[in-house]
Design a protein around this motif. Structure first.
Motif, PDB file in Angstrom:
ATOM      1  N   LYS A 197      43.088 -63.106  27.865  1.00 37.87           N
ATOM      2  CA  LYS A 197      44.179 -63.401  27.904  1.00 37.87           C
ATOM      3  C   LYS A 197      44.969 -62.255  27.865  1.00 37.87           C
ATOM      4  O   LYS A 197      46.278 -62.452  28.528  1.00 37.87           O
ATOM      5  N   PRO A 200      49.666 -69.632  32.840  1.00 35.78           N
ATOM      6  CA  PRO A 200      49.559 -70.562  31.466  1.00 35.78           C
ATOM      7  C   PRO A 200      50.789 -71.166  30.869  1.00 35.78           C
ATOM      8  O   PRO A 200      50.974 -72.208  30.192  1.00 35.78           O
ATOM      9  N   TYR A 240      42.065 -72.177  30.071  1.00 32.02           N
ATOM     10  CA  TYR A 240      43.288 -70.837  28.931  1.00 32.02           C
ATOM     11  C   TYR A 240      43.831 -71.927  28.056  1.00 32.02           C
ATOM     12  O   TYR A 240      43.530 -71.401  27.193  1.00 32.02           O
TER      13      TYR A 240
END
Length: 183
Positions: A179, A6, A111
Motif C-alpha cells: 500500500k 487503484p 488491491y
C-alpha cells in the motif's frame, strides 16, 4: 498500464442490474468459463440471479468494478468464506472483456480486495485458489505480492478431470508494505 493505480476504479455493490450490463455476456466467454471453479460453467440470466442470491445468503460480499473516467464495467470481485473469529477470508476476481485483460486491472482489483478486506473488515489474511494451469492469474497474484502457500493435487473437478490448484495468500502486514507504494 505500467503502474497500478487503484484510484482509477471504484467499487459498487453488485446487483441484478449488472447481469444486463455485461456480466452475463462475459461470464460465458470460453476464456472465462475455463477459469471458473464451480458449475455451472455457463450461466443464463436466472442462474446468475440465483448465484447472486446464494452469495448474499452465505455472507459473501461482491462488487462490480468500474473505471472512474469512463464508468466502464470492468469485472467483479468477491470476498467469500469470511471468518471474523480467525480474521481471514477468500477472494475471487473476474475481468470481463478480453480487451481489459493483461492491462493491469487484475492487480488493481486485487488491491481493492485487499483494501476492503484488511481496512474495512479487519482481516489478517486473505487467500484464493488458482488452477495450476491458469498462469495469467497465478503470475498476476505473485507479481502483486501474494505467495503460494500450498499446492493441492487433483483438488477441483473441471470437465470430468481433476485439476491441481495453488492456494495463494497475503497478510495484512504484507499489504501495508504494498500500500505504501501507491500513496
Amino acid at each position: 498500464m505500467s503502474k497500478i493505480n487503484p484510484k482509477m476504479v471504484y467499487l459498487e455493490r453488485i446487483s441484478t442490474k449488472h447481469i444486463d450490463l455485461g456480466w452475463l455476456d462475459w461470464v460465458n466467454t470460453s476464456e472465462n468459463t475455463r477459469v471458473l471453479n464451480k458449475p455451472p460453467y455457463r450461466y443464463n440470466k436466472n442462474q446468475l440471479k440465483d448465484y447472486l442470491k446464494k452469495t448474499r445468503l452465505k455472507g459473501d460480499i461482491m462488487f462490480a468494478v468500474r473505471e472512474k473516467k469512463t464508468n466502464e464495467y470492468i469485472g467483479n470481485i468477491k470476498i467469500n468464506d469470511i471468518d471474523f473469529f480467525h480474521k481471514h477470508c477468500g477472494y475471487g476476481r473476474l475481468i470481463g472483456y478480453k480487451k481489459n485483460k493483461g492491462t493491469g486491472y487484475g492487480q488493481i482489483m486485487l488491491y481493492k480486495i485487499c483494501e476492503y478486506a484488511f481496512d474495512k473488515l479487519k482481516m489478517k489474511k486473505i487467500f484464493s485458489p488458482c488452477y495450476s494451469d491458469n498462469l495469467t492469474s497465478l503470475y498476476s497474484n505473485l507479481k502483486f505480492g501474494m505467495r503460494i502457500s500450498g499446492k493441492f493435487k487433483n483438488h477441483f473437478k473441471k470437465n470430468n478431470k481433476f485439476k491441481d490448484v495453488y492456494y495463494l495468500e497475503i497478510t495484512s502486514e504484507e499489504f501495508k508494505k504494498i500500500k505504501k507504494k501507491y500513496k
